[in-house]
Scaffold this active site. Sequence first.
Site, mmCIF file in Angstrom:
data_model
loop_
_atom_site.group_PDB
_atom_site.id
_atom_site.type_symbol
_atom_site.label_atom_id
_atom_site.label_comp_id
_atom_site.label_asym_id
_atom_site.label_seq_id
_atom_site.Cartn_x
_atom_site.Cartn_y
_atom_site.Cartn_z
ATOM 1 N N SER D 47 34.039 6.392 -101.492
ATOM 2 C CA SER D 47 33.342 6.709 -102.743
ATOM 3 C C SER D 47 32.312 5.639 -103.087
ATOM 4 O O SER D 47 31.231 5.949 -103.574
ATOM 5 C CB SER D 47 34.353 6.823 -103.893
ATOM 6 O OG SER D 47 35.262 7.869 -103.636
ATOM 7 N N ASN D 48 32.635 4.384 -102.819
ATOM 8 C CA ASN D 48 31.681 3.321 -103.098
ATOM 9 C C ASN D 48 30.550 3.289 -102.082
ATOM 10 O O ASN D 48 29.555 2.613 -102.282
ATOM 11 C CB ASN D 48 32.384 1.959 -103.142
ATOM 12 C CG ASN D 48 33.273 1.859 -104.369
ATOM 13 O OD1 ASN D 48 32.781 1.723 -105.468
ATOM 14 N ND2 ASN D 48 34.583 1.985 -104.169
ATOM 15 N N LYS D 166 45.779 5.914 -99.553
ATOM 16 C CA LYS D 166 45.088 5.050 -100.516
ATOM 17 C C LYS D 166 45.177 5.775 -101.837
ATOM 18 O O LYS D 166 44.585 6.837 -102.010
ATOM 19 C CB LYS D 166 43.620 4.863 -100.109
ATOM 20 C CG LYS D 166 42.674 4.397 -101.230
ATOM 21 C CD LYS D 166 41.291 4.060 -100.667
ATOM 22 C CE LYS D 166 40.122 4.102 -101.658
ATOM 23 N NZ LYS D 166 40.145 3.137 -102.748
ATOM 24 N N SER D 168 44.211 5.719 -105.525
ATOM 25 C CA SER D 168 43.296 5.097 -106.485
ATOM 26 C C SER D 168 43.538 5.584 -107.901
ATOM 27 O O SER D 168 42.678 5.447 -108.755
ATOM 28 C CB SER D 168 41.847 5.390 -106.080
ATOM 29 O OG SER D 168 41.589 4.911 -104.789
ATOM 30 N N GLY D 191 44.642 1.472 -104.292
ATOM 31 C CA GLY D 191 43.264 1.926 -104.200
ATOM 32 C C GLY D 191 42.324 1.325 -105.219
ATOM 33 O O GLY D 191 41.143 1.634 -105.215
#
Lengths: 299, 299, 299, 299
Positions: D47-48, D166, D168, D191
């Site tokens: 996502s980043n 993960k 988040s 996450g």
Amino acid sequence: MAKIDLQGIFPPITTPFINGKVAYDKLASNVEKWSRTGIKGFVVLGSNGEYVYLSEEEKRRLVDSVVESAADEMLIIAGTGCESTAETLRLTEDCAKLGAHAALVVTPQYYAGRMSESALMTHYSELADQSPLPILLYNVPKFTHINLAADFVARLSEHPNIVGIKDSSANVIQLGEILNGVAGGFDVMVGTAGVLFAGLTLGCVGGVLALANIAPEPCVKIFKQVQAGDFEAARDLQLKMLPVNQAVTAVYGVPGLKAAMDMLGYFGGDPRLPLLPSSERERSEIEVILRKADLLNQR
Amino acid sequence: MAKIDLQGIFPPITTPFINGKVAYDKLASNVEKWSRTGIKGFVVLGSNGEYVYLSEEEKRRLVDSVVESAADEMLIIAGTGCESTAETLRLTEDCAKLGAHAALVVTPQYYAGRMSESALMTHYSELADQSPLPILLYNVPKFTHINLAADFVARLSEHPNIVGIKDSSANVIQLGEILNGVAGGFDVMVGTAGVLFAGLTLGCVGGVLALANIAPEPCVKIFKQVQAGDFEAARDLQLKMLPVNQAVTAVYGVPGLKAAMDMLGYFGGDPRLPLLPSSERERSEIEVILRKADLLNQR
Amino acid sequence: MAKIDLQGIFPPITTPFINGKVAYDKLASNVEKWSRTGIKGFVVLGSNGEYVYLSEEEKRRLVDSVVESAADEMLIIAGTGCESTAETLRLTEDCAKLGAHAALVVTPQYYAGRMSESALMTHYSELADQSPLPILLYNVPKFTHINLAADFVARLSEHPNIVGIKDSSANVIQLGEILNGVAGGFDVMVGTAGVLFAGLTLGCVGGVLALANIAPEPCVKIFKQVQAGDFEAARDLQLKMLPVNQAVTAVYGVPGLKAAMDMLGYFGGDPRLPLLPSSERERSEIEVILRKADLLNQR
Amino acid sequence: MAKIDLQGIFPPITTPFINGKVAYDKLASNVEKWSRTGIKGFVVLGSNGEYVYLSEEEKRRLVDSVVESAADEMLIIAGTGCESTAETLRLTEDCAKLGAHAALVVTPQYYAGRMSESALMTHYSELADQSPLPILLYNVPKFTHINLAADFVARLSEHPNIVGIKDSSANVIQLGEILNGVAGGFDVMVGTAGVLFAGLTLGCVGGVLALANIAPEPCVKIFKQVQAGDFEAARDLQLKMLPVNQAVTAVYGVPGLKAAMDMLGYFGGDPRLPLLPSSERERSEIEVILRKADLLNQR
């Protein structure tokens, strides 16, 4: 005003009903039993006490009854939050006269969209200015659909008569932000056993935990283990208690908590309508969960 | 029990306070003024009446006062919903004695996660079985975070003493589904003026509308235009009133509604804390909106 | 640029797959069949077209195929919204070359928390400045978790190349506010058949309706009835179609819509994974709903 | 398939753009700098990394580039989740050929209402059956509006080729439930750095943390302190880093993360539209936060 000591575990106690009437004798025997478990005190008139189903008269008598039944060293916290500021103050004053040591004040909630920080600041400031009892904020978005954000809690913590918060959001990031931001001497309490270990290791002073109605000893143990630096043991006990806590909060709610109390030697009984008592099937599921966690003997 | 006639417009009236005390004389003069506008009756103790800030005693006296002040042909509906089933029944019985014609019962809300259809069915059935007044359901998810789904409303509508619903969800699909599903003789009322025209054209019998506190005449006009088949005119008036309605509900809330009342010849006054009165800036914005809608003279 | 005429009904067409591959021949026969129902045109690559499961190449070929299959008078609207502004522009340019008449551009959604009005204004302005096609906004909070508020739509409507909106929020208050606020010549289209009647009576020019994939004739009929002022008949047909629309949108989704197509003489087929095809039980339920609405013969 | 070792800290790396084009040279220098910080490996296309704004071609080249730039001992995890199962598998296969060691697969999201456990089970099972890479689940409700509940994760963990998650969600209760429920050998990764300390003390093996893009050393330090049993120091560092983490995630998002990278000697650059670059004012606020946390020298 002498500072109250919030270090430790507090059950937000259930209200026993028989045929819809408060059973004060059952309350007294529960209080007596809880008092031998190492807890620090009691929260009366909280969400697990079905406070929204109680009349003003019942509320006063419940506080009176717990003050009478509890040992002298027990700290008595009364849930005095009502929708209006005036009614909250009146109930707080009554509870002070009855001998409570602090007031836990939930956010007003019906007009959630209007509960801006200005509105809540006015509510809590007016109350704290006039209250004979120290005020504990009570943040429980699950029920109120309002969240007290960390920076707003920091501002509220500047008031000399707002002395702490019970944060039941289960949001550990927010707990950290609150701990980072609040004034010295302002106490942060974990509001749900689901994050008891996480909250204590971050710096919370104690916990107000539905789970402590049925499993006060393990809650107290986790508290002491963290104090003693025995993190591994605390973690293991936390993970073991987690399914029990989920059962008596998120999954089966107050009726499930009361059913579990009945299984564990306390008086639980039925909730008031419209809360429905746990079904037979739900009780069986709860029993299995209690056994797995060694709170009931394995068959 | 004679069937009540819900066709028409009802303001869910505000509660006037002066220095935090109910101003019964102001209430009486408001009621008199509203009575000349073509409305069908009044809802007392609704969300716009700040019912959550009223004591039981105040609630009873408010119903009594409206029954006394209102013309005989006015239908008086009392908001009697409380969190517990028992308290709701008690208040409903009191309101019946005081002369109310029907009870509007909001969904209990604090333990929203436990308000299953079983729980709500028990709540409403027990109440309707014992209530001396016909029961109107009150669905207002904005405040309660609970929605009465259409198929569940259909099931509730089978009870002979549950006679209608005020649906304030503003969900026109749901209004259609409710109209499709309910038993014959069960009345569906629009709960917000934002979808008054849409609801009436679909088949709702009337409306319980915050807007009718300040603009009863346009609300009544839309109702009559739809009845007369004059849809274009009704649509135009609906669109003209839409910004006013949004202002006194979603944007500025009950405080804004009361501020608008003060501008329009009614007594509005301040809400009870923690609701904050509208600021000067908000009042100016409200005034502009009222002028644009020709409710106040253009300057 | 000549103004496009959006008055009428548009199905946002499904994409037929056989063994996971686009079945262009089935698409052509569907288009031919739809073309005889009185609809105004087609929306290709919409939410019901599973556009998120299509490659760029498939998207282009689908638009090409519909342009080829459709009668000349049909308006072809291509869903060209992608997450990035650059990709959206590129696809819009491609669709223009392929003969589409307008681009329907959904709000970017992945970083919903960052999609401020500034961000969305930049996105739509850059696109509209450079797009060879007129831009229609596409508001579908159910899928995107973003809502284009009425006052923001009003601001966007000032751009000469942003010519309309498909609002699938089902929020009739918002439809009214949009109609009140937008620039002259900006067209508002109902995005879900659940509020077709309500939207048209308020002033929407037409509808882009999943329901029009399976029941284009009733949708066209409601449109014409409202145009002719025959509101009662339109209302009755709206209420009759409501359960069908709920089935093929909220309840059973795109798989249910495709199953219904198979029952009604169109090619529906299976969706792409991870959308699961409707189960046998779901198909039976859909069939019952279609029969009740007289879309399938009563048995 | 040899088990991969996920113990440690992984930055989900940003994608550097110059004038909207991927700057592969800047990526290489960032990778080189990160490689000297003690991290365990990299997550590419997360996502980043603005993966939703990248073409298939860019995705492949980015993975290739990181594999080339990174030291041999670095673990390379590629974000291969797409909306459709087929496209996800194709990208996973491509990333395997390019040398990635594992695939991180986000939940499909557009049709969130249809993403039942059956649908998600089919998606992940089909993928895991055929994937040449071990699969890591990626639960990020903030972006997807879907949550992988603990008992469902437990079921997925039974698949031999689904090796970890993960999470988040920042939900520490859920982390505990996942740890309690999953199959042996299934790894749980924190996450978000907001709950790094809490997650590690509960039993998570490592973290995939946006914060590790700008502050890999403190993240690695917390990891090592918890491993060494030095909980007090870890807690203090966690609380110190918390405001930084909130800034580069919840408050300022990916643009803020990239701005912070520019301040700290990495190449951040601008995001792709519609993400807007941080404003001057936001950059100043970020700078103050970095200084307070001693990541930039105090002035």
